[in-house]
Enzyme design. Structure first.
Site, PDB file in Angstrom:
ATOM      1  N   ASP A  17      11.983 -27.265 -13.940  1.00 51.33           N
ATOM      2  CA  ASP A  17      11.760 -26.935 -12.343  1.00 51.33           C
ATOM      3  C   ASP A  17      10.967 -28.305 -11.820  1.00 51.33           C
ATOM      4  OD1 ASP A  17      11.312 -25.510  -9.913  1.00 51.33           O
ATOM      5  OD2 ASP A  17       9.284 -25.099 -10.426  1.00 51.33           O
TER       6      ASP A  17
ATOM      7  N   GLU B 137       7.905 -25.824 -23.090  1.00 53.11           N
ATOM      8  CA  GLU B 137       8.516 -24.540 -22.859  1.00 53.11           C
ATOM      9  C   GLU B 137       9.983 -24.472 -23.444  1.00 53.11           C
ATOM     10  OE1 GLU B 137       8.163 -23.386 -18.965  1.00 53.11           O
ATOM     11  OE2 GLU B 137       5.895 -23.108 -18.960  1.00 53.11           O
TER      12      GLU B 137
ATOM     13  N   TYR C 250       1.421 -17.755 -16.590  1.00 51.66           N
ATOM     14  CA  TYR C 250       1.344 -17.494 -15.013  1.00 51.66           C
ATOM     15  C   TYR C 250       1.069 -16.149 -14.618  1.00 51.66           C
ATOM     16  CZ  TYR C 250       2.747 -22.151 -14.317  1.00 51.66           C
ATOM     17  OH  TYR C 250       2.756 -23.660 -14.589  1.00 51.66           O
TER      18      TYR C 250
ATOM     19  N   GLU D 262      -0.920 -24.967 -18.944  1.00 52.22           N
ATOM     20  CA  GLU D 262      -0.488 -24.727 -17.270  1.00 52.22           C
ATOM     21  C   GLU D 262      -1.048 -23.332 -16.927  1.00 52.22           C
ATOM     22  OE1 GLU D 262       3.597 -24.942 -16.528  1.00 52.22           O
ATOM     23  OE2 GLU D 262       3.865 -26.682 -17.890  1.00 52.22           O
TER      24      GLU D 262
END
Length: 651
Positions: free
Chosen positions: A206, A450, A503, A539
């Site tokens: 991303d 990831e 997240y 994160e």
């Protein structure tokens, strides 16, 4: 007892320094010295994108054999910078394929007329695959967009001799399942919807795939017999610093080496000789992280002098390497620097800014470090690729701790976990360790972000990769950053520290801040119960459009970003008393991504805008980080403001 331990170190140091897997060739940063010069080639280069259907016209017409302007029109392109955002051509912004750079360089007479001078071309970063010619002669190729490579061009510029040379660099930004990062080319063959030959580059990460000459290109010189590499490892015995060194020399088999370790005032502290040895530093000043000590980031200077004979006359080469004396150790629930518990309170970053893309820029870099210090951040991860060498030097200088990550991002396909990908990944880690091994700020290597570590091939892949990285550098822990489930992750058994991205209340349970605490507690407890290893929340965050305000908080508002962070912090404050050793916000600043319906001109999870202006969450995080610094700042009180010091920064 202490004398015995020092004697043991003196005997073992050369062996310990040499126990790392030996790598061919050094990659010392080009520094000027009495025997070395450098010439920066930054500025405007001639540029052309190969717009032919197959992107091969440049090779078919051999554009490298003569000045680029003779084969067609060119653009002015600044170096360093990405080529994508400096013009008004939308086709160039999204271009995939070969682009060509060229520059004519005037050379000092002595470089071209003195056969005892070695002339080297160094490219700091060319994304992704690069081929280099000098005066039409092929001199180098390199795969990988974030690490430097070099070519000895002495014979080419000293034949004649020449007063100038023409440097041509062809760069291809195409990503495949076996590149790092990986990607795929998707052809759209439906003639009713797409033009003939239409294709797009698909990626599974991303951030925008900026391309070009992103970092400085330069020429530098050494004698023909020269210091090729230096490896330093440090330890501490009570108040004595232990600096073991290993030096390699190229161009001569008969030479003498002298080493001097100098303090920040230029005073010689200890001297040595030979290609390897141990320096004992009495009353050593340790390298401490920012906010962990009242005098952080102390750097000694290791001056190496090599002397030999060439053509019947003495030849000397000098190199000065900054050295920070510090130790790193990991237990089942702590990360220790100099045997003191260290808590990462920092950020994830990107090399990204308006117009420049990923191009290196000193004013931007200094601004970022000023913001880090204002924020009270003591660390960052080089998400998701190695950053410029100058960034690492400033981290050493200011005491900002680094988790040094390779470009292993977007590894989600099983074919990207096969032998071909693994071989390239191993080579990239070799290049990264070779470049950054001597930076005291680097405390841990990260081999991926990831990846699909739940897939069956991931076990062998990451076991091999992590084992190899530890063989390259036994002095640092190794990790990768996971977002897989603790019960199915096949790579985490091999890491030293578990780094987890999550997240909650963003990518699922949208808008429900109330579920963050139970989900985050479950995450931490599950990982720790399974592996008994320290954990970093590597994160977490929420997307925020600056100026959007909603109360009660709604997604994309500044209030929602603050609320989400506060819910994470409540759990982090519990678990950092047990086994959580860090938290890194995503992200330091907004950054560019590919276009999609979920991205409003890039990723907006920064606590600063892309222009480095603070959002509300920046002030929240600043309050938290300064409080953490005073709580966990070891045995020293931490002043709220610290000066940068007066040490001159040298290349």
């Amino acid at each position: 007892m202490r004398l015995a331990s020092l004697e043991l170190w003196a005997a073992l140091a050369p062996l310990l320094c040499g126990c790392a897997l030996a790598l061919p060739g050094g990659l010392l940063y080009p520094r000027e010295s009495p025997s070395r010069e450098r010439k920066d080639l930054g500025g405007l280069w001639s540029f052309r994108a190969d717009l032919s259907d197959g992107r091969r016209r440049g090779f078919e017409e051999q554009w490298y054999r003569r000045p680029l302007r003779e084969s067609g029109p060119t653009l002015d392109m600044p170096v360093p910078s990405s080529f994508n955002d400096v013009g008004q051509d939308g086709q160039l912004r999204h271009f995939i394929g070969w682009v060509w750079y060229e520059r004519e360089v005037t050379l000092p007479q002595r470089w071209t007329q003195d056969p005892s001078t070695r002339v080297v071309l160094r490219i700091g970063s060319a994304h992704y695959y690069a081929i280099v010619w000098v005066n039409g002669v092929h001199v180098a190729e390199h795969e990988g967009g974030h690490l430097p490579f070099e070519a000895d061009i002495s014979k080419l510029v000293q034949s004649g001799p020449l007063d100038s040379c023409r440097i041509t660099i062809a760069i291809n930004n195409t990503l495949t399942p076996h590149t790092l990062p990986p990607g795929t080319i998707r052809y759209q063959n439906d003639a009713s919807k797409y033009p003939k030959g239409y294709f797009v580059q698909d990626i599974n990460f991303d951030f925008f795939n900026y391309a070009g000459l992103h970092r400085p290109v330069l020429l530098y010189t050494t004698p023909t017999a020269y210091i090729d590499d230096i490896t330093v490892n440090t330890d501490v015995d009570r108040d004595t610093g232990l600096v073991s060194y290993q030096i390699s020399v190229q161009g001569s088999e008969h030479f003498e080496l002298e080493v001097r370790l100098m303090d920040e005032d230029g005073k010689v502290v200890v001297q040595g000789s030979g290609a390897q040895g141990l320096l004992l530093v009495p009353a050593a000043h340790l390298w401490w992280p920012y906010l962990m000590h009242e005098h952080p980031a102390y750097l000694y200077s290791l001056e190496v002098r090599m002397t030999t004979q060439a053509a019947g006359r003495p030849v000397s080469d000098f190199y000065v390497l900054p050295v920070g004396i510090r130790t790193v150790r990991v237990t089942h629930n702590q990360f220790l620097i100099n045997e003191q518990p260290f808590y990462f309170h920092g950020v994830n970053k990107h090399e990204d800014s308006d117009i420049r893309g990923k191009g290196f820029d000193w004013p931007l870099l200094v601004k970022d470090f000023n913001l880090l210090r204002w924020l009270g951040a003591n660390s960052f991860r080089t998400s998701h690729y190695p950053y410029a060498e100058e960034v690492m030097q400033l981290c050493d200088r200011y005491g900002i701790v680094v988790i040094d990550e390779c470009p292993g991002v977007g590894i989600v396909l099983s074919q990207s976990l096969g032998n071909e990908s693994l071989q390239h990944h191993l080579e990239v880690m070799e290049e990264l360790v070779r470049r950054d091994k001597n930076h005291p700020a680097v405390v841990m290597w990260s081999v991926a972000n990831e990846p699909a570590s739940n897939l069956e091939p991931a076990g062998y892949y990451f076991k091999t990769l992590i084992t190899h990285t530890k063989a390259l550098d036994p002095s640092r822990p190794v990790t990768f950053v996971t977002n897989s489930n603790y019960a199915t992750d096949r790579g985490v058994p091999y890491v030293d520290v578990i780094c987890v991205n999550s997240y909650f209340s963003w990518y699922h349970d949208f808008g429900h801040l109330e579920v963050i605490q139970p989900q985050l507690q479950t995450q931490f407890e599950s990982w720790y119960k399974t592996y008994q290893k320290p954990i970093i929340q590597s994160e977490y965050g929420a997307e925020t459009i600056p100026g959007f305000h909603e109360d009660p908080p709604l997604m994309f508002s500044e209030e929602y970003q603050k609320g989400l962070l506060q819910q994470y912090h409540l759990v982090l404050d519990q678990k950092r008393k047990e086994y959580v050793v860090g938290e890194l916000i995503w992200n330091f600043a907004d950054f560019m991504t590919n276009q999609s319906p979920t991205r409003a001109i890039g990723n907006r999870k920064g606590i600063f805008t892309r222009q480095r202006q603070p959002k509300s969450a920046a002030f929240l995080l600043r309050d938290r980080y300064w409080k953490l610094a005073n709580e966990t700042g070891s045995h020293h009180s931490v002043p709220e403001l610290q000066s940068f010091g007066t040490r001159p920064f040298t290349f």
